[in-house]
Scaffold this motif. Structure first.
Motif, PDB file in Angstrom:
ATOM      1  N   ARG A  21      34.777  49.485  34.958  1.00  0.00           N
ATOM      2  CA  ARG A  21      33.539  49.816  35.664  1.00  0.00           C
ATOM      3  C   ARG A  21      32.746  48.383  35.393  1.00  0.00           C
ATOM      4  O   ARG A  21      31.668  48.218  36.052  1.00  0.00           O
ATOM      5  CB  ARG A  21      32.895  51.069  35.625  1.00  0.00           C
ATOM      6  CG  ARG A  21      33.669  52.088  36.036  1.00  0.00           C
ATOM      7  CD  ARG A  21      32.809  53.444  35.857  1.00  0.00           C
ATOM      8  NE  ARG A  21      33.157  54.656  36.712  1.00  0.00           N
ATOM      9  CZ  ARG A  21      34.284  55.314  36.762  1.00  0.00           C
ATOM     10  NH1 ARG A  21      34.960  55.347  35.669  1.00  0.00           N
ATOM     11  NH2 ARG A  21      34.509  55.973  37.682  1.00  0.00           N
ATOM     12  N   ALA A  22      33.029  47.511  34.412  1.00  0.00           N
ATOM     13  CA  ALA A  22      32.310  46.486  34.079  1.00  0.00           C
ATOM     14  C   ALA A  22      31.785  45.378  35.372  1.00  0.00           C
ATOM     15  O   ALA A  22      32.543  45.565  36.299  1.00  0.00           O
ATOM     16  CB  ALA A  22      33.080  45.634  32.816  1.00  0.00           C
ATOM     17  N   ASP A  23      30.666  44.877  34.942  1.00  0.00           N
ATOM     18  CA  ASP A  23      30.232  43.898  36.164  1.00  0.00           C
ATOM     19  C   ASP A  23      30.863  42.503  35.971  1.00  0.00           C
ATOM     20  O   ASP A  23      30.144  41.721  35.432  1.00  0.00           O
ATOM     21  CB  ASP A  23      28.909  43.873  36.032  1.00  0.00           C
ATOM     22  CG  ASP A  23      28.192  43.061  37.247  1.00  0.00           C
ATOM     23  OD1 ASP A  23      28.801  42.854  38.228  1.00  0.00           O
ATOM     24  OD2 ASP A  23      27.232  42.605  37.069  1.00  0.00           O
ATOM     25  N   GLN A  24      32.171  42.630  36.560  1.00  0.00           N
ATOM     26  CA  GLN A  24      32.770  41.316  36.390  1.00  0.00           C
ATOM     27  C   GLN A  24      33.789  41.145  37.495  1.00  0.00           C
ATOM     28  O   GLN A  24      34.001  42.304  38.302  1.00  0.00           O
ATOM     29  CB  GLN A  24      33.944  41.373  34.865  1.00  0.00           C
ATOM     30  CG  GLN A  24      33.608  40.697  33.815  1.00  0.00           C
ATOM     31  CD  GLN A  24      34.565  41.278  32.771  1.00  0.00           C
ATOM     32  OE1 GLN A  24      34.827  42.407  32.212  1.00  0.00           O
ATOM     33  NE2 GLN A  24      35.276  40.359  32.214  1.00  0.00           N
ATOM     34  N   GLU A  25      34.213  40.099  37.705  1.00  0.00           N
ATOM     35  CA  GLU A  25      35.135  39.918  38.906  1.00  0.00           C
ATOM     36  C   GLU A  25      36.295  40.571  38.600  1.00  0.00           C
ATOM     37  O   GLU A  25      36.953  40.311  37.484  1.00  0.00           O
ATOM     38  CB  GLU A  25      35.571  38.466  39.305  1.00  0.00           C
ATOM     39  CG  GLU A  25      36.083  38.160  40.395  1.00  0.00           C
ATOM     40  CD  GLU A  25      36.574  36.673  40.403  1.00  0.00           C
ATOM     41  OE1 GLU A  25      37.378  36.164  41.308  1.00  0.00           O
ATOM     42  OE2 GLU A  25      35.910  35.638  40.129  1.00  0.00           O
ATOM     43  N   LYS A  26      36.924  41.268  39.580  1.00  0.00           N
ATOM     44  CA  LYS A  26      38.186  42.153  39.129  1.00  0.00           C
ATOM     45  C   LYS A  26      39.438  41.277  39.617  1.00  0.00           C
ATOM     46  O   LYS A  26      39.436  40.498  40.589  1.00  0.00           O
ATOM     47  CB  LYS A  26      38.048  43.262  39.693  1.00  0.00           C
ATOM     48  CG  LYS A  26      38.221  43.409  41.295  1.00  0.00           C
ATOM     49  CD  LYS A  26      39.463  43.803  41.911  1.00  0.00           C
ATOM     50  CE  LYS A  26      39.504  43.811  43.508  1.00  0.00           C
ATOM     51  NZ  LYS A  26      40.944  44.080  43.872  1.00  0.00           N
TER      52      LYS A  26
END
Length: 969
Positions: free
Chosen positions: A31-36
RNA sequence: GCCGGAGUGGCGGAAUGGCAGACGCACUGGAUUCAAAAUCCAGCGGGGUUAACUCCCCGUAUCGGUUCGACUCCGAUCUUCGGCACCA
């Protein structure tokens, strides 16, 4: 004396990654705020043979993309699992009595071990098999969703993707019930609903394969034989589960547009769907006076949804040729055949239908060269001119396409022409070809001579003739005009048909997902045709325990041998129920596995909606082109149903698709010899007849022997390879698919043992472009292993007793040239990885090593970034060297090296000088030099001057820093 | 038959309008070694030419075209691989 020891390094780092869970993506990270980045391999069927060299090809490519992605700061989802239902495990069970699950999980263990041995950065915490009840619970749940859905083609809506569409899969509870159905009571309503569901039962001729004991989908039958192992297939009528994929045909075709897929695959899918536009037209069955009444009533009432008994409904793409109809054809299975057949023709018709029903698809294909058929004796009336036309039955008309009936226009359809010529039916031309028209090959082959004049069928566009008031119209205009007129008269309507058929979804095997469906039984224990679905809470419906897996020998499913307590139950109201005993096809589990990987442990729902939003669609999907239509079409279909029902937010599952090419066996040289041992040129030899000698002489048909040759016996001459000793003898040089029977299969285990996993990975990437078909070459693997050893020696000390840095590697500042070379390499490799040009990325790294190895001392600051560049491709060696260079943790999440473009600029550049486009010299100029400067230098070049003297320079083409070209006269 | 992809050294391939053959394999010669393996160095499309790695000609399946310039774009043909194949 530590040389490059792949085995030591690889097991060390595989253990490291495992204990440190380096590649697991936990809930928080997900769920981290990073490009997936969601990168998926087509998961394997865990066969008893183990991994094939084809598997690691795609898997290495995706692994590189993932490792590179992590270093670029993306959160990466890279899972692996098993598509493990299917026939081989069940066949093994039949032979040995072992439960299919036992063999399946054994094979999975082998596959998992082999994949781990190759160092792929999968998140193994997400692994599952389609055969796990925790997984197929949700396969059954999705089936229930499909069962609970009907398709409303009129419904206009805007999806969560913000796009407007027409047509939607809606809950069955929202299906409008026609008043006459409602009036008949609840049972009628239920039957009406069942008829409209996306999952429905249908009695139809199916492809029954006695040897496999199951029914196969059309897609699984090739040339009348099963796709797997080539067993013969018969057509028999059987009640089957069908999925209404045709409802989604248009969306499946149209929404390909926005996908980043190879155009060839998109085209394959479009052709498979095979949309065709035309019209349905009703031909009245009855006498001429009744015909006028019928026409009048139709003009008032309009075109009915169901054709009714008094008409034959046909489908045509050429309503403009209606005036050329000289007969009609029904498929032998058409329901109106009985009614139309006159007493005189009854016997012949019955016999023809019997023959047709016995014919397998293969027989039909074999006999396709000649048309066959019989007259029914019945007539129908052409609605445009009131002419009665005779009705035939013939197996060139298929019951499963269109309406199972055609109007035949022999003048303008090659099949109808062939049939009409054979049965001496009149041929009436109604389209005039354009003046300069060249007949197609098909058409030319069917030429006939009448009164000394050549006549051909003509299937193209032209100008109408012999067509009453429509004569003189161009084909397209005629089509539009007559379609409108037919619709106005209630006689026809525009219609769309697809080559794609509804998906035959049931199999008669044990080792597949049971259907979560019950059949209601009447007092005599017979099915009433009414269905009950299991509730979602009662899932999974697990496979019953069974010891005997022998096929029943009839189309009766194997599960009908299940224990009674599994097969039957009684509801509180006394209704007796019997379970559906068909099982789902192997495609079912692979239709949605990419969804479950996002949320594999969820026991409340098949996929958490928030995670679905986060991770869909799959960013990169890699696998073989053999799944270009079936799996990819089925998956897209399920996904669209889930989309319509609000369970996923993207209309498509796979954003980008890449097909890896096949790896063939090593090239083989073959010479041919006659019985006397005399060599014969390969171009004189052809494959022998079936069940005869393998090779024969083309002209005489006498058998010929094949011998394998070695490279030394052969030389190249022109375009051919010939015998060195007898240069007039041409030998054959070619590659073959790997197969057990040919004995050219390469086992990845052996390659890893010999050269290491990094060498196998790198070699498979170095062979050529990922998409290309390419032959294996074992000495190529050696070459790669040599390269890895060179990398090792560039950094590690081979002479020392312990593992330590090469003394040449020092903490010194790099020279400007070294720095530039490094940055050029970083720029190139970065670009190649971005475009999946792995073979050229490796070339660049080889150039780097060739450049740096001779240099002493070698600055650490140059070598460290290089190790990072190498690591996605050769991760074990990468980690080992990274550690050796003094780093204490894995490089898996180390930032990817950046290049400084200012460092890439050279001060001087050598540019080619051309005269009339031919290279005549080179000049060194400062970067960015202007035309005048370069031209001056170029003119002064002695060799260039030779070509300019005495000539008149009319034009100078100049591309800055690239080239200069003198055009002379 | 129809649809699609591909044809470049002995082999895998690189170059997608600007120096054809990067990189690797195989092969040849040399160094090292008692010898071998390993390693290192050099050569490696064909033909001609030069004192000179000098320069010239030919060469990316075939034929033709566009362009100052074509492996690359266009047209036709051949070969080959893959898919579909009575879909009205």
């Amino acid at each position: 004396m530590p040389r490059y020891e792949a085995r030591r390094i690889e097991s060390k780092w595989q253990a490291y990654w495992e204990t440190h869970r380096t590649f697991e993506l936990n809930a928080e990270q997900a769920r981290a705020d990073q490009e997936k980045l969601y990168v998926l391999d087509m998961f394997p069927y865990p066969s008893g043979e183990g991994l094939h060299v084809g598997h690691p090809e795609g898997y290495t490519a995706t692994d590189i993309v993932c490792r590179y992605g992590r270093m670029r700061g993306k959160k990466v989802l890279h899972p692996m699992g098993w598509d493990a239902f299917g026939l081989p495990a069940e066949e093994y069970a039949i032979r040995t009595g072992t439960h299919p699950a036992v063999k399946t999980y054994e094979n999975i263990d082998t596959f998992r071990r082999q994949l781990k041995m190759l160092g792929f950065s999968y998140d193994w915490s997400r692994e599952f098999s389609t055969t796990d009840p925790d997984y197929y619970r949700w396969t059954q749940w999705i089936f229930l969703q499909i069962f609970d859905t009907w398709y409303d083609p009129e419904f206009a809506w805007t999806g969560p993707d913000g796009k407007s569409r027409q047509g939607k899969g809606r809950p069955i509870s929202e299906l409008p019930i026609p008043p006459d159905v409602a009036a008949q009571g609840e049972t009628a309503v239920r039957r009406y609903q069942d008829k409209n569901r996306l999952a429905y039962q249908h009695e139809a001729p199916v492809n029954w394969c006695p040897a496999l004991g199951t029914v196969l989908a059309n897609e699984e039958v090739i040339d009348g034989k099963s796709e797997r192992d080539g067993h013969p297939v018969k057509r028999i009528p059987l009640r089957q589960w069908m999925l209404r994929i045709t409802s989604y045909a248009d969306r499946l075709a149209n929404e390909l547009e926005e996908l980043n897929w190879p155009e060839s695959i998109k085209l394959l899918q479009r052709n498979w769907i095979g949309r065709s536009e035309g019209a349905e037209v009703d031909f009245f069955v009855g006498d001429k006076t009744a015909f006028e009444d019928w026409k009048a009533s139709r003009a008032k009432a309009g075109f009915p949804k169901e054709p009714g008994e008094d008409v034959l409904r046909i489908y045509t793409t050429r309503p403009d040729t209606l005036f050329g109809v000289t007969y009609m054809v029904l498929s032998p299975e058409h329901p109106a055949v009985d009614q139309l057949t006159t007493a005189e023709h009854r016997a012949a018709v019955d016999e023809y239908r019997r023959q047709a029903s016995l014919k397998s698809d293969m027989d039909r294909t074999e006999l396709a060269k000649t048309k066959s058929g019989v007259l029914t004796g019945g007539y129908a009336i052409n609605p445009v001119n009131g002419q009665p036309v005779p009705v035939w039955i013939a197996d060139y008309v298929l019951i499963s396409y269109g309406t199972g009936a055609i109007m035949a226009v022999p003048a303008h359809d090659v099949r109808d022409w062939e049939f009409a010529v054979k049965f001496q039916i009149p041929i009436t031309p109604v389209v005039q070809p354009p003046a300069n028209y060249d007949h197609s090959k098909d058409e030319r082959e069917l030429v006939r001579v009448v009164d000394g004049r050549e006549e051909y069928p003509f299937g193209g566009l032209g100008t109408a003739i012999n067509s009453g008031a429509y004569s003189g119209l161009a084909t397209m205009e005629f089509k539009a005009r007559i379609s409108a007129d037919l619709a106005a008269g209630g006689i026809g309507k525009t219609a769309v048909n697809y080559r794609l058929r509804d998906w035959l979804f049931s199999r008669q095997r044990y080792w597949g997902e049971p259907f979560p469906i019950w059949h209601e039984l009447d007092a005599n224990g017979q099915p009433t045709g009414l269905l009950r679905a299991d509730t979602p809470e009662s899932l999974p419906i697990e496979l019953p325990p069974m010891a005997d897996f022998k096929p029943t020998g009839t189309p009766e499913p194997l599960l009908s041998k299940a224990p009674a307590e599994w097969l039957y139950k009684t509801l509180p109201d006394g209704t007796r129920l019997k379970r559906e005993t068909n099982s789902m096809p192997q495609w079912a589990g692979s239709c949605w596995y990419y969804l479950r990987f996002i949320d594999p442990k969820n026991s409340k729902t098949f996929l958490d909606p928030e995670l679905a939003r986060e991770w869909l669609p799959v960013d990169l999907y890699v696998g073989g082109a053999e799944h270009a239509v079936l799996h990819l079409l089925y998956s897209r279909f399920w996904h669209k149903v889930l989309f319509d029902r609000g369970h996923v937010g993207t209309p498509e599952p796979f954003g980008r698709l890449v097909n890896q090419g096949m790896i063939l066996g090593e090239a083989e040289l073959t010479g041919y010899q006659d019985q006397a041992g005399q060599f014969i040129s390969a171009n004189q030899v052809t494959a022998g007849p079936e069940a005869g000698p393998e090779f024969v002489l083309k002209r005489l048909g006498t058998p010929v022997g094949a011998v394998k040759l070695i490279a030394d016996q052969v030389i190249k001459q022109g375009n051919d390879f010939v015998l060195a000793a007898e240069p007039e003898i041409i030998v054959e040089s070619r590659t073959f698919k790997m197969s057990k029977s040919r004995g050219n299969v390469i086992n990845p285990d052996v390659v890893v043992r010999e050269y290491g996993a990094d060498a196998l990975r790198l070699y498979e990437m170095f062979m050529g472009p990922l998409e290309a078909t390419k032959p294996w070459n074992m000495s190529g693997v050696e070459g790669i292993a040599r390269f890895l050893a060179r990398v090792w020696r560039m950094i590690a000390d081979e002479k020392s007793e312990t593992i330590c840095l090469n003394p040449a590697v020092q903490d010194i500042p790099p020279s400007p040239e070294q720095l530039r070379f490094l940055h050029k390499t970083i720029a190139a490799v970065t670009h190649e990885l971005d475009t999946m040009g792995f073979n050229t990325a490796i070339s660049r790294m080889m150039e780097f090593v060739n450049e740096m190895t001779p240099q002493e001392p070698r600055p650490k600051s140059i070598l460290s970034p290089f190790v990072l560049l190498l690591s996605p491709l050769a991760p074990h060696l990468g980690e080992e060297l990274w550690e050796l260079l003094g780093h204490t943790s894995s490089l898996a999440y180390e930032p990817w090296p950046k290049f400084d473009s200012s460092l890439l600029v050279e001060s001087e550049v050598e540019i080619p000088v051309q005269v009339m486009g031919k290279l005549r010299g080179r000049v060194k100029v400062p970067v960015g030099a202007e035309q005048s400067v370069v031209e001056e230098l170029a003119r002064n070049d002695a060799n260039v001057g030779q070509f300019l003297t005495g000539k008149n320079v009319v034009k100078v083409i100049f591309v800055k820093d690239r080239m200069v070209n003198f055009v002379v006269k």
